[in-house]
Write a protein that holds these residues in place. Structure first.
Motif: not given
Length: 259
Positions: A199-208
């Motif tokens: 989930g953190r990896a997905d968040r980082q890909r979204s710019g967060e």
């Protein structure tokens, strides 16, 4: 116990959002509650008789194993030693002695003296077990003695025999179920950590890119405050859609089920 296993299968069958930010928030929330469930066992919707959430997790499994071992050892301690070359015979209760009290109500306990005869010679012994039931003197009981050593005997049947068996069966049942529960707890923790990282990896890909411990602390606060339930996450619904919500300022948002 099997409900906890279902949480993992529910998560694996989830239809995640295509939006990486929303998907990441939902995965982190599900992973966080799975870790909390594995460690503390506090996020299940099921409640006990006192209305409070049922607990378990790692400590519950460890304590269960300890109690199981204790019960098994008690069974071994109160069991009569095995008799070599056993021969069954009928004995008789020849005396009843007070053997202290037991329980909160100070229930009176009794220990018997049993006599039996082998080749015209009389022998007596007192079983290890105690009973709250006071037997009558003269009552016939089943006895097994050693053919090679007639002085070595024990009663068969009655509390002296089935009492230790109850402790042993209860001990092994608690030990095995607690060990299985402990394995499940470890699996939930490992899978929850993996899901949280995804989930953190997905968040980082979204710019967060909020801090790891900030995200984890936000979920932990909700868990301890009772604001989060497994049913509100991907772990609680088989094949549900998760991830339409966006994270708020306090941390990742709970993944709501899509309609």
């Amino acid at each position: 116990m099997f409900q906890r296993i279902q949480h993992v299968f529910n998560t694996l069958s989830t239809n995640w959002s295509e939006d990486p930010g929303a998907r990441g928030a939902a995965k982190m929330t599900a992973g966080g509650v799975l870790v909390a469930e594995g460690i503390f066992g506090v996020v299940r919707g099921r409640r006990g008789r006192n209305g409070e959430r049922q607990r378990g997790g790692l400590l519950g499994g460890i304590f269960g194993i300890v109690f199981g071992v204790v019960f098994i050892n008690i069974a071994g301690f109160i069991s009569e030693p095995a008799v070599d070359d056993p021969v069954e015979i009928t004995g008789q209760v020849v005396g009843v002695e007070r053997a202290g009290t037991s329980g909160e109500n100070d229930t009176q306990m009794y220990r018997t003296r049993i006599a039996y005869t082998v080749d015209g010679e009389s022998y007596e012994f007192s079983p290890r077990g105690r009973s709250s039931w006071r037997p009558n003197v003269g009552t016939e009981v089943d006895v097994v003695y050693s053919r090679s050593n007639p002085e070595h005997a024990k009663r068969i049947g009655g509390i002296e025999e089935w009492g230790p068996r109850i402790f042993a069966v209860a001990g092994w049942f608690v030990l095995l179920t607690s060990a299985f529960s402990l394995i499940i707890s470890v699996a939930l923790i490992v899978f929850g950590i993996w899901l949280f990282r995804q989930g953190r990896a997905d968040r980082q890909r979204s710019g967060e890119d909020r801090g790891f411990f900030g995200d984890l602390a936000a979920i932990a606060r909700d868990v301890w405050a009772g604001k989060m339930d497994v049913a509100q996450t991907a772990a609680g619904t088989a094949g549900g859609g998760q991830g339409p919500g966006q994270p708020d300022a306090a941390g990742p948002a709970h993944g709501a089920r899509s309609r």
